[in-house]
Design a protein around this motif. Structure first.
Motif, PDB file in Angstrom:
ATOM      1  N   ALA A  55       0.822  -1.213   0.000  1.00 34.73           N
ATOM      2  CA  ALA A  55       0.000   0.000   0.000  1.00 34.73           C
ATOM      3  C   ALA A  55       0.855   1.262   0.000  1.00 34.73           C
ATOM      4  CB  ALA A  55      -0.925   0.003   1.213  1.00 34.73           C
ATOM      5  N   GLY A  56       2.181   1.091   0.049  1.00 39.30           N
ATOM      6  CA  GLY A  56       3.072   2.241   0.004  1.00 39.30           C
ATOM      7  C   GLY A  56       3.350   2.863   1.357  1.00 39.30           C
ATOM      8  N   ILE A  57       3.075   2.133   2.420  1.00 39.12           N
ATOM      9  CA  ILE A  57       3.304   2.655   3.767  1.00 39.12           C
ATOM     10  C   ILE A  57       4.744   2.356   4.168  1.00 39.12           C
ATOM     11  CG2 ILE A  57       2.569   2.529   6.181  1.00 39.12           C
ATOM     12  CD1 ILE A  57      -0.231   1.810   5.123  1.00 39.12           C
ATOM     13  N   SER A  58       5.417   3.333   4.749  1.00 36.10           N
ATOM     14  CA  SER A  58       6.833   3.209   5.101  1.00 36.10           C
ATOM     15  C   SER A  58       7.032   2.361   6.364  1.00 36.10           C
ATOM     16  CB  SER A  58       7.428   4.595   5.347  1.00 36.10           C
ATOM     17  OG  SER A  58       6.859   5.158   6.515  1.00 36.10           O
ATOM     18  N   ASP A  86      -4.819  10.340  12.216  1.00 37.26           N
ATOM     19  CA  ASP A  86      -4.735  11.380  11.180  1.00 37.26           C
ATOM     20  C   ASP A  86      -3.768  10.956  10.070  1.00 37.26           C
ATOM     21  OD1 ASP A  86      -6.529  12.967  12.548  1.00 37.26           O
ATOM     22  OD2 ASP A  86      -4.982  14.266  13.421  1.00 37.26           O
ATOM     23  N   ASP A  87      -2.602  10.455  10.465  1.00 38.41           N
ATOM     24  CA  ASP A  87      -1.611  10.019   9.482  1.00 38.41           C
ATOM     25  C   ASP A  87      -2.162   8.894   8.609  1.00 38.41           C
ATOM     26  OD1 ASP A  87       0.127  11.861  10.545  1.00 38.41           O
ATOM     27  OD2 ASP A  87       1.428  10.384  11.534  1.00 38.41           O
ATOM     28  N   LEU A  88      -2.862   7.977   9.238  1.00 38.86           N
ATOM     29  CA  LEU A  88      -3.413   6.853   8.476  1.00 38.86           C
ATOM     30  C   LEU A  88      -4.543   7.299   7.562  1.00 38.86           C
ATOM     31  CD1 LEU A  88      -3.302   4.078  11.193  1.00 38.86           C
ATOM     32  CD2 LEU A  88      -1.780   4.379   9.233  1.00 38.86           C
ATOM     33  N   SER A  89      -5.278   8.298   7.982  1.00 40.50           N
ATOM     34  CA  SER A  89      -6.315   8.855   7.109  1.00 40.50           C
ATOM     35  C   SER A  89      -5.684   9.465   5.860  1.00 40.50           C
ATOM     36  CB  SER A  89      -7.134   9.908   7.852  1.00 40.50           C
ATOM     37  OG  SER A  89      -7.848   9.303   8.910  1.00 40.50           O
ATOM     38  N   ASP A  93      -6.301   8.210   2.042  1.00 40.69           N
ATOM     39  CA  ASP A  93      -6.654   9.124   0.957  1.00 40.69           C
ATOM     40  C   ASP A  93      -5.685   8.988  -0.213  1.00 40.69           C
ATOM     41  OD1 ASP A  93      -8.758  10.007   2.509  1.00 40.69           O
ATOM     42  OD2 ASP A  93      -7.746  11.849   3.152  1.00 40.69           O
ATOM     43  N   ARG A  94      -4.400   8.806   0.088  1.00 43.93           N
ATOM     44  CA  ARG A  94      -3.403   8.612  -0.968  1.00 43.93           C
ATOM     45  C   ARG A  94      -3.700   7.329  -1.746  1.00 43.93           C
ATOM     46  NH1 ARG A  94       0.510   5.412  -1.737  1.00 43.93           N
ATOM     47  NH2 ARG A  94       0.461   4.566   0.361  1.00 43.93           N
ATOM     48  N   ILE A  95      -4.052   6.274  -1.029  1.00 48.48           N
ATOM     49  CA  ILE A  95      -4.377   5.002  -1.678  1.00 48.48           C
ATOM     50  C   ILE A  95      -5.629   5.164  -2.543  1.00 48.48           C
ATOM     51  CG2 ILE A  95      -5.184   2.639  -1.244  1.00 48.48           C
ATOM     52  CD1 ILE A  95      -3.302   2.692   1.252  1.00 48.48           C
ATOM     53  N   ASP A  96      -6.624   5.870  -2.034  1.00 44.90           N
ATOM     54  CA  ASP A  96      -7.841   6.113  -2.825  1.00 44.90           C
ATOM     55  C   ASP A  96      -7.521   6.855  -4.122  1.00 44.90           C
ATOM     56  OD1 ASP A  96      -9.514   4.821  -1.042  1.00 44.90           O
ATOM     57  OD2 ASP A  96     -10.161   6.666  -0.032  1.00 44.90           O
ATOM     58  N   ARG A  97      -6.637   7.858  -4.033  1.00 37.76           N
ATOM     59  CA  ARG A  97      -6.248   8.589  -5.244  1.00 37.76           C
ATOM     60  C   ARG A  97      -5.549   7.653  -6.233  1.00 37.76           C
ATOM     61  NH1 ARG A  97      -4.944  12.301  -1.386  1.00 37.76           N
ATOM     62  NH2 ARG A  97      -2.717  11.870  -1.550  1.00 37.76           N
ATOM     63  N   LYS A  98      -4.691   6.798  -5.720  1.00 39.54           N
ATOM     64  CA  LYS A  98      -3.973   5.852  -6.578  1.00 39.54           C
ATOM     65  C   LYS A  98      -4.946   4.880  -7.241  1.00 39.54           C
ATOM     66  CE  LYS A  98      -0.156   4.151  -8.162  1.00 39.54           C
ATOM     67  NZ  LYS A  98       0.617   4.897  -9.143  1.00 39.54           N
ATOM     68  N   ILE A  99      -5.935   4.418  -6.497  1.00 39.64           N
ATOM     69  CA  ILE A  99      -6.953   3.528  -7.063  1.00 39.64           C
ATOM     70  C   ILE A  99      -7.692   4.240  -8.193  1.00 39.64           C
ATOM     71  CG2 ILE A  99      -9.175   2.412  -6.574  1.00 39.64           C
ATOM     72  CD1 ILE A  99      -8.011   1.734  -3.773  1.00 39.64           C
TER      73      ILE A  99
END
Length: 124
Positions: A55-58, A86-89, A93-99
């Protein structure tokens, strides 16, 4: 289980498993001979780590997140902090944009495939 078996059962290299330990993402006991010995629950933990990486999480964010995630061994040992939520939200959102980007790319490919298939069937 030894590191080789964990690697085989999860499809993750031994090198990656050692890295996960170095990052505090995975733990093992040591045998009297100094070999790593993983609990059965390590399989699920490694799979979860892989999902987060996909998912691209560091690594640092995964290290914050893992204690808050329910595993087969029971439940989270810590409650997620407001900052982590907040960070996970933001990550979600980043994952949703990528989808959304991937869906648009797939639509373009579908159009190209449909057009190419249509051109090939009429003899032109």
């Amino acid at each position: 289980m030894r590191i080789g078996e964990l690697a085989r059962r999860t499809g993750v290299s031994e090198r990656s498993l050692r890295y996960y330990e170095a990052q505090g993402l995975l733990t093992s006991d040591r045998t009297p001979g100094g070999h790593r010995d993983y609990a059965e629950g390590a399989i699920d933990r490694v799979i979860r780590i892989q999902e987060f990486y996909a998912a691209g999480i560091s690594s640092p964010k995964i290290a914050e997140l893992l204690p808050c995630v329910r595993d087969v061994d029971g439940g989270p040992s810590e409650i997620a902090t407001p900052r982590l939520v907040d960070d996970l939200s933001v990550e979600r959102d980043r994952i949703d944009r990528k989808i959304d980007e991937l869906r648009r790319s797939r639509e373009v490919l579908d159009d190209v495939i449909a057009t190419a298939a249509g051109e090939g069937t009429d003899g032109s």
